[in-house]
Design a protein around this motif. Structure first.
Motif, PDB file in Angstrom:
ATOM      1  N   GLU A  35       1.551   4.288  -8.461  1.00  0.00           N
ATOM      2  CA  GLU A  35       0.886   2.885  -8.303  1.00  0.00           C
ATOM      3  C   GLU A  35       0.279   2.640  -8.302  1.00  0.00           C
ATOM      4  O   GLU A  35      -0.631   2.649  -9.310  1.00  0.00           O
ATOM      5  CB  GLU A  35       0.529   3.149  -6.633  1.00  0.00           C
ATOM      6  N   ASP A  53      -3.603   0.747  -9.299  1.00  0.00           N
ATOM      7  CA  ASP A  53      -5.204   0.711  -9.558  1.00  0.00           C
ATOM      8  C   ASP A  53      -5.343  -0.719  -8.431  1.00  0.00           C
ATOM      9  O   ASP A  53      -6.098  -0.294  -7.273  1.00  0.00           O
ATOM     10  CB  ASP A  53      -5.925   0.768 -10.323  1.00  0.00           C
ATOM     11  N   LEU A  54      -5.540  -2.213  -8.233  1.00  0.00           N
ATOM     12  CA  LEU A  54      -5.221  -3.076  -8.676  1.00  0.00           C
ATOM     13  C   LEU A  54      -4.082  -3.767  -8.132  1.00  0.00           C
ATOM     14  O   LEU A  54      -3.479  -4.244  -9.173  1.00  0.00           O
ATOM     15  CB  LEU A  54      -6.442  -3.878  -9.385  1.00  0.00           C
ATOM     16  N   GLU A  80      -0.746  -6.142   3.600  1.00  0.00           N
ATOM     17  CA  GLU A  80      -2.127  -5.688   5.018  1.00  0.00           C
ATOM     18  C   GLU A  80      -1.327  -3.995   5.238  1.00  0.00           C
ATOM     19  O   GLU A  80      -2.210  -3.263   5.562  1.00  0.00           O
ATOM     20  CB  GLU A  80      -0.945  -6.129   6.022  1.00  0.00           C
ATOM     21  N   GLU A  81       0.094  -3.768   4.572  1.00  0.00           N
ATOM     22  CA  GLU A  81       0.091  -2.326   4.587  1.00  0.00           C
ATOM     23  C   GLU A  81      -0.408  -1.329   2.908  1.00  0.00           C
ATOM     24  O   GLU A  81      -1.046  -0.502   3.785  1.00  0.00           O
ATOM     25  CB  GLU A  81       1.443  -2.501   4.041  1.00  0.00           C
ATOM     26  N   PHE A  82      -0.408  -2.363   2.301  1.00  0.00           N
ATOM     27  CA  PHE A  82      -1.314  -1.243   0.684  1.00  0.00           C
ATOM     28  C   PHE A  82      -2.682  -2.476   0.571  1.00  0.00           C
ATOM     29  O   PHE A  82      -3.316  -2.048  -0.353  1.00  0.00           O
ATOM     30  CB  PHE A  82      -0.138  -1.685  -0.076  1.00  0.00           C
ATOM     31  N   ALA A  83      -3.360  -2.367   1.736  1.00  0.00           N
ATOM     32  CA  ALA A  83      -4.517  -2.673   1.574  1.00  0.00           C
ATOM     33  C   ALA A  83      -6.231  -2.569   0.999  1.00  0.00           C
ATOM     34  O   ALA A  83      -6.399  -3.155  -0.184  1.00  0.00           O
ATOM     35  CB  ALA A  83      -4.972  -3.063   3.256  1.00  0.00           C
ATOM     36  N   ASP A  84      -5.461  -1.364   0.779  1.00  0.00           N
ATOM     37  CA  ASP A  84      -5.787  -0.243  -0.558  1.00  0.00           C
ATOM     38  C   ASP A  84      -6.384  -1.223  -1.528  1.00  0.00           C
ATOM     39  O   ASP A  84      -7.334  -1.118  -2.448  1.00  0.00           O
ATOM     40  CB  ASP A  84      -6.543   0.817  -0.197  1.00  0.00           C
ATOM     41  N   ARG A  85      -5.386  -1.707  -2.126  1.00  0.00           N
ATOM     42  CA  ARG A  85      -4.982  -2.196  -3.646  1.00  0.00           C
ATOM     43  C   ARG A  85      -4.704  -3.573  -3.446  1.00  0.00           C
ATOM     44  O   ARG A  85      -5.091  -3.868  -4.508  1.00  0.00           O
ATOM     45  CB  ARG A  85      -4.070  -1.256  -3.703  1.00  0.00           C
ATOM     46  N   ARG A 120      -4.593  -7.483  -3.212  1.00  0.00           N
ATOM     47  CA  ARG A 120      -6.353  -8.655  -2.433  1.00  0.00           C
ATOM     48  C   ARG A 120      -5.460  -9.278  -2.910  1.00  0.00           C
ATOM     49  O   ARG A 120      -4.499  -9.744  -4.098  1.00  0.00           O
ATOM     50  CB  ARG A 120      -7.364  -8.423  -4.180  1.00  0.00           C
TER      51      ARG A 120
END
Length: 212
Positions: free
Chosen positions: A133, A135-136, A181-186, A188
């Motif tokens: 996946e 990083d951003l 929302e599902e992958f809010a960690d990466r 923006r």
């Protein structure tokens, strides 16, 4: 980012509906990062390697109903695997920043949801054959009608998905926001409906912060 990769290596993807300005903003970001001394690789999906570019011609040209959703998923996964092996991973191993126009999130949307609710199949193949996946992920959010107008005005050969029309654009916009929302960690989300310079400035600030 894997601990085994050089500290400068980053894999940054851009997502959004057709016509959202991804290609323009990737170019602007690449220029910004190069100016700061980073070694940058700009690539795209489907494509980004010789084999993947051949598959791109198969999936993006021709009649919108040329392939079944299942066949498309297999084709996109094959292209992504070749792209990963030949372009993305070698660049990251060399400490470069990889900027990619679309990645697996687009397959989760276009093939996984819009053509038969096959998201689970997309994720299974991704886990099995890709296993990587970003990083951003920069999601450029855009009004669907405006995005479609921009996409069709390009009049390129790669118009097969634009041919699905505004209904697809609207569904995909919501799908991408759901993914954010599902992958809010990466993920923006950037408002792409503004002046191009303002969008570029926000993206540069975002990425500079991620690299700090």
């Amino acid at each position: 980012m894997s601990a085994s990769l050089p500290a400068t290596a980053r894999f940054i993807t851009f997502e959004g509906i057709d016509g959202s300005g991804k290609s323009t903003q990737i170019k602007r970001l690449a220029e910004h990062l190069a100016g700061r001394g980073y070694d940058v690789v700009v690539t795209r999906e489907p494509g980004g390697s010789p084999g993947a570019e051949e598959i791109r011609a198969l999936v993006l040209q021709g009649d919108p109903d040329r392939w079944s959703a299942e066949t498309e998923i297999l084709l996109f996964t094959a292209a992504r695997r070749d792209h990963l092996e030949r372009t993305i991973l070698p660049a990251l191993a060399a400490g470069k920043i990889v900027l990619c126009d679309r990645f697996a999130d687009s397959t989760r949307m276009y093939q996984g949801l819009s053509r038969g609710n096959l998201r689970a199949l997309v994720d299974q193949l991704h886990d099995l054959m890709i296993g990587h996946e970003p990083d951003l992920t920069v999601l450029i959010d855009m009004d669907p009608a405006l995005g479609l107008t921009r996409a069709l005005s390009r009049r390129t050969a790669d118009e097969r998905f634009e041919a699905f029309g505004e209904d697809l654009q609207t569904a995909m916009r919501q799908g991408f926001l759901d993914l954010a929302e599902e992958f809010a960690d990466r993920f923006r989300v950037i408002d792409g409906g503004r002046d191009m310079d303002a969008v570029a400035a926000d993206i540069a600030t975002l990425v500079d912060g991620a690299l700090a």
